[in-house]
Design an enzyme around this catalytic site. Structure first.
Site, mmCIF file in Angstrom:
data_model
loop_
_atom_site.group_PDB
_atom_site.id
_atom_site.type_symbol
_atom_site.label_atom_id
_atom_site.label_comp_id
_atom_site.label_asym_id
_atom_site.label_seq_id
_atom_site.Cartn_x
_atom_site.Cartn_y
_atom_site.Cartn_z
ATOM 1 N N ASP A 11 41.358 45.721 37.923
ATOM 2 C CA ASP A 11 40.596 46.475 38.917
ATOM 3 C C ASP A 11 41.471 47.655 39.324
ATOM 4 O O ASP A 11 42.614 47.460 39.732
ATOM 5 C CB ASP A 11 40.304 45.618 40.149
ATOM 6 C CG ASP A 11 39.273 44.531 39.864
ATOM 7 O OD1 ASP A 11 38.680 44.552 38.764
ATOM 8 O OD2 ASP A 11 39.063 43.669 40.728
ATOM 9 N N ASP A 130 27.016 40.098 38.399
ATOM 10 C CA ASP A 130 27.671 39.325 39.461
ATOM 11 C C ASP A 130 26.635 38.348 40.002
ATOM 12 O O ASP A 130 25.602 38.770 40.519
ATOM 13 C CB ASP A 130 28.140 40.245 40.595
ATOM 14 C CG ASP A 130 29.243 41.199 40.141
ATOM 15 O OD1 ASP A 130 29.934 40.877 39.156
ATOM 16 O OD2 ASP A 130 29.403 42.262 40.766
#
Lengths: 252, 212
Positions: A11, A130
């Site tokens: 990330d 997600d």
């Protein structure tokens, strides 16, 4: 035969690799180019970068990072985060990405997946999902970094994305993400069984057995992890050896 | 003078191929070009490609590159096809029922639906990831061990009529042809530019290759 893949995920924000817990509480893990080189040396099968930069002002940073990594690392690179139109896909591919991951924008505009796959080929279009459990055996798709419920069923959504031309699904359990208790194996199994395209399991890896379980029990084609590699708990090589010992085919 | 031309016909990401070729041939003049004259004048030609066969063939024809690819592939200079740059050399692809360049006799076929491995587990299509290659004896495999893994992403595979041109196979679950050669031509289904050190080794062998 084809090996199961281990994919370290970074990330990235403001030019640094960070790691959060359940999508919040960021912790600095280092320079993305240096980390990418380290994972390549350890035998990572692919690398994934997710640009979690909130401000659009900083969006050019990820291109610079990908260019630097692509000059030095000769394994597939996937980049996601903030991909809203076909031009974004093009820009990331031109910077050196091999695949582009689309998440929120696929929900907002599913045609983007079809257009991008039609223009650049399914092989480079990853749809990231997600998902959060809402009932036994039932998961809902969330967007905007997990903040927004969509009302979409995760399995049905994955099938739709396959139909529109996604080449692969990156499936993250929001319940498990950052918890270090292992993947949501039931979710992984439900999605992979429903699809013909490969599924990358993500969210929740805390030890090497979790990676193996993702393959043997979840049926994942690839497993993604971040913090267990970033903070030096395990190397990618150790992960592969652990999986190989359980009879999982890996690239050693 | 162009040492190595990478054929650009608007399909797929050529930057990876360019970076990898530069890595193994740092002193060579490497260009990415969609111009027939540049490709014809280069000492070596790399013919990559991604995407779907109908789009690839349309772009090749619209850009007027079919002739130069055919002449170069049949001529004397080292020619390396990668992925779609292997498939479109054949006569016909099942993908979109597409007539291809017809430089190599044979067909391009999709992996069957419902493939399973020896344990009965579902095999996904596209065939994506690292698979071992059993290879023949050829200068491009020099220093590369049997069963070395290369990175693949494809749903179709080539079926050459002439089995003598087969230079490598991988299993999914049955063996499929992943490399062919004929004279100055060598072409592979996997992506050497994304296959870490094994891929760079093959590319290095290509830039040093002098077919007779």
């Amino acid at each position: 035969m084809l090996a199961k893949r281990i994919i370290p995920c970074m990330d990235v924000t403001a030019g640094r690799v960070v790691k959060g817990v359940s999508f919040v509480e960021l912790r600095d893990a280092g320079d993305p180019v240096e980390i990418a080189k380290r994972y390549d040396e350890q035998g990572a099968d692919e690398l994934t970068f997710l640009d979690i930069t909130a401000s659009s002002d900083d969006r050019s940073i990820i291109f610079h990072i990908i260019e630097k990594v692509a000059e030095q690392v000769f394994i597939p690179l996937t980049v996601g985060g903030g991909v809203r139109e076909v031009q974004d896909v093009r820009n990331l591919l031109n910077a050196g990405a091999d695949k582009v991951s689309i998440n929120t924008s696929a929900v907002v505009n599913p045609q983007l997946v079809a257009d991008a796959a039609g223009r650049y080929g399914s092989q480079c279009i990853v749809v990231a999902i997600d998902a959060k459990q809402i009932a036994p055996g039932k998961w809902e798709v969330f967007t905007h970094g997990g903040r927004k419920a969509t009302g979409l069923d995760a399995v049905e959504w994955a099938i739709k994305m396959q139909t529109l031309g996604a080449g692969e699904i990156l499936l993250t359990s929001m319940d498990q993400d950052g918890q270090k208790k292992g993947f949501d194996l039931a979710l992984t199994r439900a999605v992979t069984d429903a699809l013909e395209i490969p599924v990358i399991a993500s969210g929740g890896v805390g030890n090497l057995q979790h990676l193996a379980d993702g393959v043997t029990q979840g049926g994942a084609d690839a497993v993604l992890a971040a913090s267990i590699f970033h903070f030096g708990e395990y190397t990618v090589q150790q992960a592969k050896q652990h999986m190989a010992q359980q009879g999982i085919e890996v690239r050693l | 003078m162009v040492d190595i031309a990478i054929v650009d016909y608007g399909m797929g990401n050529l930057r990876s191929v360019y970076q990898a070729v530069r890595k193994v041939a740092p002193d060579a003049n490497v260009v990415v070009s969609g111009e027939a004259e540049v490709i014809a004048s280069a000492k070596r030609v790399v013919f990559p490609g991604q995407g779907a066969a109908p789009d690839c063939m349309r772009e090749i024809r619209e850009r007027g590159l079919d002739k130069v690819i055919a002449t170069t592939a049949a001529g004397g200079k080292p020619f390396l096809g990668i992925c779609m740059g292997l498939q479109v050399l054949f006569e016909h692809s099942e993908e979109g029922d597409t007539p291809c360049l017809g430089i190599i006799p044979g067909q391009v076929t999709r992996f069957a639906h419902g493939l399973k491995d020896a344990q009965g587990r579902k095999l996904k299509v596209p065939h994506m990831g690292w698979n071992g290659v059993n290879h023949a004896d050829h200068p491009l495999w020099e220093g590369i061990e049997q069963d070395e893994r290369f990175y693949y992403v494809h749903s179709y595979y080539v079926q050459p009529l002439d089995k003598d041109i087969v230079q490598g196979t991988s299993d999914y679950p049955q063996p499929f042809v992943c490399a062919v050669s004929r004279g100055n031509l060598f072409a592979v289904q996997f992506h050497p530019e994304k296959s870490a050190s094994a891929g760079l080794k093959l590319l290095k062998n290509f830039v040093n290759w002098n077919p007779v």
